[in-house]
Design a protein around this motif. Structure first.
Motif, PDB file in Angstrom:
ATOM      1  N   ARG A   1       8.812  -4.375   7.828  1.00 47.11           N
ATOM      2  CA  ARG A   1       7.779  -3.633   7.347  1.00 47.11           C
ATOM      3  C   ARG A   1       8.471  -2.298   7.016  1.00 47.11           C
ATOM      4  N   TRP A   2       9.127  -1.711   7.986  1.00 47.50           N
ATOM      5  CA  TRP A   2       9.693  -0.290   7.704  1.00 47.50           C
ATOM      6  C   TRP A   2      10.890  -0.466   6.802  1.00 47.50           C
ATOM      7  N   THR A   3      11.666  -1.197   6.914  1.00 49.98           N
ATOM      8  CA  THR A   3      12.710  -1.743   6.035  1.00 49.98           C
ATOM      9  C   THR A   3      12.630  -1.377   4.443  1.00 49.98           C
ATOM     10  N   LEU A   4      11.340  -2.363   4.442  1.00 47.39           N
ATOM     11  CA  LEU A   4      10.770  -2.229   2.868  1.00 47.39           C
ATOM     12  C   LEU A   4      10.092  -0.805   2.731  1.00 47.39           C
ATOM     13  N   ALA A   5       9.604  -0.500   3.427  1.00 50.83           N
ATOM     14  CA  ALA A   5       8.741   1.059   3.135  1.00 50.83           C
ATOM     15  C   ALA A   5       9.740   2.019   2.811  1.00 50.83           C
ATOM     16  N   PHE A   6      10.653   2.141   3.658  1.00 47.50           N
ATOM     17  CA  PHE A   6      11.722   3.118   3.373  1.00 47.50           C
ATOM     18  C   PHE A   6      12.567   2.658   2.019  1.00 47.50           C
ATOM     19  N   GLY A   7      12.813   1.662   1.955  1.00 56.78           N
ATOM     20  CA  GLY A   7      13.502   1.248   0.647  1.00 56.78           C
ATOM     21  C   GLY A   7      12.744   1.579  -0.471  1.00 56.78           C
ATOM     22  N   GLY A   8      11.430   1.645  -0.555  1.00 59.78           N
ATOM     23  CA  GLY A   8      10.722   1.879  -1.696  1.00 59.78           C
ATOM     24  C   GLY A   8      10.658   3.390  -2.139  1.00 59.78           C
ATOM     25  N   ILE A   9      10.858   4.227  -1.092  1.00 62.56           N
ATOM     26  CA  ILE A   9      10.950   5.695  -1.481  1.00 62.56           C
ATOM     27  C   ILE A   9      12.070   6.094  -2.363  1.00 62.56           C
ATOM     28  N   GLY A  10      13.168   5.453  -1.964  1.00 65.01           N
ATOM     29  CA  GLY A  10      14.255   5.925  -3.136  1.00 65.01           C
ATOM     30  C   GLY A  10      14.189   5.447  -4.577  1.00 65.01           C
ATOM     31  N   TYR A  11      13.243   4.571  -4.931  1.00 63.19           N
ATOM     32  CA  TYR A  11      12.979   4.609  -6.356  1.00 63.19           C
ATOM     33  C   TYR A  11      12.369   5.691  -6.900  1.00 63.19           C
TER      34      TYR A  11
END
Length: 505
Positions: A116-126
């Motif tokens: 969950r947190w890995t995907l959420a943080f990952g989305g910010i970079g886009y």
């Protein structure tokens, strides 16, 4: 008020008056209590329980629909939607260089932080990447910001894609891994299709080459941020229960040291996986050539947008065909693996053979950015239909390749921990290859050299993978085999009192 009821084979499960199960537990398995494990009927449609593999993979697919899906739509225009591709090339070189590191060790972060947190943080970079492209349209003094944005996205994408891959190949049962890829890849690429329709609609009458509008960038930024927020509503892998009652194999309380050691143990457990590394390296190598050296170089703005839409539609079609074909149960899995290897080899020769015939017609010095007298190809130009189909099949090939690689990895293990490490290797090596290719393109490597490097690498990587396909992919991998080399036991990963198959022990 909840009450006990018996469904189908007499399995006692907790339901409420307005809740019904779609995917009932098989055998004599009851789901845990709680709202996450209650199916629903909404508008006459049965919805599986929230913590089921199907629902969670669907949510991850929509996160990718909104984040990397929109990124692909923007990149599919060539040059990140800009006329000159130097800025996007430099950003992507930084992106994939960092991606290679964080993708390689991404499994460590997924196992430590949770999906969950890995995907959420990952989305910010886009979001930040798209913001940097928008800013660069209006100022030539933001080169440092562009590189930082590309680097940050490399970190974020490495984590996002490792978490996604872990979910896709470890949540479903062995017999469903292909179709789960098809569902995910179809939803994810629909994001790129819809994202491609944005510039197509805005630039429908533009037969010259121009940068996409500010409104296009702003739309992408908003959608990408929405995807990052959606990721916060996911369950972590520890909560997932499959229809047969089994759970995802995870490592208990991992330390950073134990997770790094896990990478070594993954190779030690299955050293033949190294022979898949050339396939990993090649899997994003060809993207640069396709989006920059074909679509970005040869077509006007509206035709580039149309090509991008068709490219990702082809990916959806290919994912459906390969995903479901790879799960045909009446054919043994080992036979399916050999068959798909042969199909990939035939596609490589046919599609890239057609690509060679087209590539010979132009060079880097005669295109829309290198010659003021050059007239880019429009969809109304004679001969466009042929190259349109070529670009369509480039997209088809991309999805076929990715589906096969994910399925090969999934066939080697059902362990969530080991799958995270496999995907970490995959995304790291894939991104290292992409970083090299983006850098070569930024250095103006000839289109012919780019093309030849693709055809040769893809062909060689299939030959290298053959020993893994013929010798190591079995018809079934047991939980006991997956636990070799870990600190887990059957009691840690199965419901209490149940066997590997999901029935009572």
């Amino acid at each position: 008020m909840a009450e006990k009821s018996t469904i189908d084979s007499g399995v006692p499960v907790e339901t409420s008056s307005d809740a019904h199960y779609l995917e009932e537990p098989t055998g004599d398995v009851a789901l845990p209590a709680g709202w996450k494990y209650r199916g629903r009927r909404i508008l006459g449609v049965n919805i599986p329980w929230y913590a089921s593999p199907k629902v969670q993979l669907g949510m991850v697919a929509f996160v990718c629909f909104l984040c990397p899906g929109m990124f692909n739509a923007l990149g599919g225009m060539g040059g990140g939607g800009q006329i000159v591709n130097t800025t996007a090339d430099n950003m992507n070189t930084a992106l994939y260089s960092t991606f290679a590191v964080f993708g390689f060790f991404g499994g460590t972060f997924v196992n430590r932080l949770g999906v969950r947190w890995t995907l959420a943080f990952g989305g910010i970079g886009y979001c930040i990447y798209a913001i940097a492209l928008l800013v660069s349209v209006h100022s030539t003094k933001v080169g440092a910001f562009n590189i930082v944005a590309g680097t940050l996205l490399g970190v974020c994408a490495g984590l996002l894609w490792t978490a996604q891959g872990t979910i896709m190949i470890s949540y479903p049962n062995e017999s469903q891994k292909g179709r789960y890829f098809a569902w995910f890849w179809g939803i994810f690429n629909m994001g790129a299709v819809i994202g491609g329709l944005i510039p197509l609609g805005q630039d429908i009458n533009i037969k010259t080459n121009k940068t996409v509008t500010d409104g296009t960038y702003i739309a992408f930024i908003v959608l990408m941020f929405t995807g990052a927020v959606l990721a916060l509503f996911l369950c972590n892998a520890t909560d997932i229960v499959r229809p047969d009652g089994t759970r995802v194999v995870l490592m208990k309380n991992p330390s950073w040291q134990s997770e790094f050691i896990g990478l070594y143990e993954t190779i030690k457990f299955e050293p033949f996986v190294i022979l898949l590394f050339p396939m990993f390296w090649s899997s994003n190598w060809f993207t640069t050539y396709q989006v920059n050296s074909v679509n970005g170089a040869r077509f006007d703005t509206r035709t580039k947008a149309l090509n991008s839409v068709l490219y990702y539609m082809a990916q959806i079609i290919a994912a459906g065909i390969f995903g479901y074909a790879l799960d045909i149960e009446r054919v043994r899995r080992s036979v399916r693996a050999k068959t798909v290897l042969a199909v990939l080899l035939m596609l490589t020769m046919a599609i890239w053979g057609g690509g060679y015939a087209y590539e010979k017609k132009y060079t880097r010095t005669v295109n829309s950015s290198g010659d003021a007298n050059y007239v880019p190809t429009d969809w109304g130009t004679d001969g466009y239909v042929g190259v349109m189909f070529l670009y369509f099949f480039y997209g088809f090939y991309d999805a076929a390749w990715q589906a096969s690689v994910y399925w090969f990895m999934g066939a080697l293990s059902n362990s969530g921990r080991r799958s995270a490490n496999y995907v970490g290797f995959y995304k790291g090596i894939q991104s290292a290859g992409a970083a090299v290719m983006w850098s070569l393109d930024s250095g103006k490597l000839s289109y012919k050299s780019e093309f030849i490097s693709n055809w040769v690498l893809l062909s060689i990587s299939l030959l290298c993978a053959a020993p893994v396909i013929f010798l190591k992919i079995k018809d079934h991998v047991t939980v006991e085999e997956d636990l070799i080399g870990t600190d887990e036991t059957l009691a840690d990963v199965l419901p209490q009192g149940h066997s590997e198959k999901g029935g009572l022990a």
